[in-house]
Design an enzyme around this catalytic site. Sequence first.
Site, PDB file in Angstrom:
ATOM      1  N   ALA A 158       0.663  -1.283   0.157  1.00  0.00           N
ATOM      2  CA  ALA A 158      -0.228  -0.024   0.154  1.00  0.00           C
ATOM      3  C   ALA A 158       0.856   1.130   0.001  1.00  0.00           C
ATOM      4  O   ALA A 158       0.593   2.111  -0.502  1.00  0.00           O
ATOM      5  CB  ALA A 158      -0.979  -0.039   1.161  1.00  0.00           C
TER       6      ALA A 158
ATOM      7  N   ARG B 223     -15.371  -7.654   2.684  1.00  0.00           N
ATOM      8  CA  ARG B 223     -15.489  -6.322   1.902  1.00  0.00           C
ATOM      9  C   ARG B 223     -14.698  -6.474   0.481  1.00  0.00           C
ATOM     10  O   ARG B 223     -14.962  -5.664  -0.378  1.00  0.00           O
ATOM     11  CB  ARG B 223     -14.845  -5.249   2.505  1.00  0.00           C
ATOM     12  CG  ARG B 223     -15.576  -4.923   3.789  1.00  0.00           C
ATOM     13  CD  ARG B 223     -14.774  -3.985   4.931  1.00  0.00           C
ATOM     14  NE  ARG B 223     -15.593  -3.692   5.939  1.00  0.00           N
ATOM     15  CZ  ARG B 223     -15.811  -4.170   6.966  1.00  0.00           C
ATOM     16  NH1 ARG B 223     -15.718  -5.552   6.993  1.00  0.00           N
ATOM     17  NH2 ARG B 223     -16.677  -3.750   8.053  1.00  0.00           N
TER      18      ARG B 223
ATOM     19  N   ILE C 123      -4.873  -3.515   4.110  1.00  0.00           N
ATOM     20  CA  ILE C 123      -4.066  -3.274   5.248  1.00  0.00           C
ATOM     21  C   ILE C 123      -4.987  -3.939   6.419  1.00  0.00           C
ATOM     22  O   ILE C 123      -5.874  -3.464   6.611  1.00  0.00           O
ATOM     23  CB  ILE C 123      -3.524  -1.916   5.654  1.00  0.00           C
ATOM     24  CG1 ILE C 123      -3.017  -1.247   4.158  1.00  0.00           C
ATOM     25  CG2 ILE C 123      -2.508  -1.594   6.637  1.00  0.00           C
ATOM     26  CD1 ILE C 123      -3.168   0.371   4.273  1.00  0.00           C
ATOM     27  N   ILE C 124      -4.249  -4.813   7.034  1.00  0.00           N
ATOM     28  CA  ILE C 124      -4.919  -5.569   8.169  1.00  0.00           C
ATOM     29  C   ILE C 124      -4.173  -5.370   9.620  1.00  0.00           C
ATOM     30  O   ILE C 124      -2.940  -5.410   9.515  1.00  0.00           O
ATOM     31  CB  ILE C 124      -5.021  -7.066   7.931  1.00  0.00           C
ATOM     32  CG1 ILE C 124      -5.910  -7.490   6.557  1.00  0.00           C
ATOM     33  CG2 ILE C 124      -5.597  -7.951   9.116  1.00  0.00           C
ATOM     34  CD1 ILE C 124      -5.811  -8.819   6.197  1.00  0.00           C
TER      35      ILE C 124
ATOM     36  N   HIS D 121       2.652  -0.071  12.992  1.00  0.00           N
ATOM     37  CA  HIS D 121       2.713  -0.292  11.501  1.00  0.00           C
ATOM     38  C   HIS D 121       1.400  -0.097  11.050  1.00  0.00           C
ATOM     39  O   HIS D 121       1.482   0.646   9.830  1.00  0.00           O
ATOM     40  CB  HIS D 121       3.584  -1.324  11.294  1.00  0.00           C
ATOM     41  CG  HIS D 121       4.086  -1.319   9.778  1.00  0.00           C
ATOM     42  ND1 HIS D 121       4.941  -0.615   9.369  1.00  0.00           N
ATOM     43  CD2 HIS D 121       3.497  -2.086   8.790  1.00  0.00           C
ATOM     44  CE1 HIS D 121       5.062  -0.898   8.119  1.00  0.00           C
ATOM     45  NE2 HIS D 121       4.438  -1.790   7.689  1.00  0.00           N
TER      46      HIS D 121
END
Length: 165
Positions: free
Chosen positions: A58, A129, A83-84, A90
């Site tokens: 990302a 999603r 992004i998890i 971070h």
Amino acid sequence: MLDANKGQEQELDGQFLHIGIVQARFNEDITNALAAACIQELEALGVSNIDHVMVPGALEVPIALQAMAERAEYDALIALGCIIRGETYHFELVANESGAGVSRIALDYNLPIANAILTTENLEQAVARQTEKGRDAARVAVEMACLMEDLSADLAEELDDEETA
């Protein structure tokens, strides 16, 4: 004069649009699903001129968007990533910086960019999603590209009217 109805939900036609997609590879299963849904929706909206590039993650998405924007051949761009949240700070850094970079490129180049970089708490939220957000990104890109074209045409018409008055 601007039409007050422009920008509202409408029948979208992307037939004459050139759309660029930047996809992050990190969390590849999710980003591949985002890309598949996005491309399928773009094609359903009539877009056939699609460029699709991959970047590592990302944080690299904005620089690829910038390189594409500098070519001045796209009607809109799409940012895809996932992004998890983990156990460290971070997550916030990557989410904030990638989002800010995408917005900056859109504003600097006056170019619509649909930001579908998912930021989720866990993998389950991302999976839930991935398809909807991929489709949404395609629709946002086409709608905004059409809106920007209409706004540019309206401005040109207003300037022509002022010159002839």
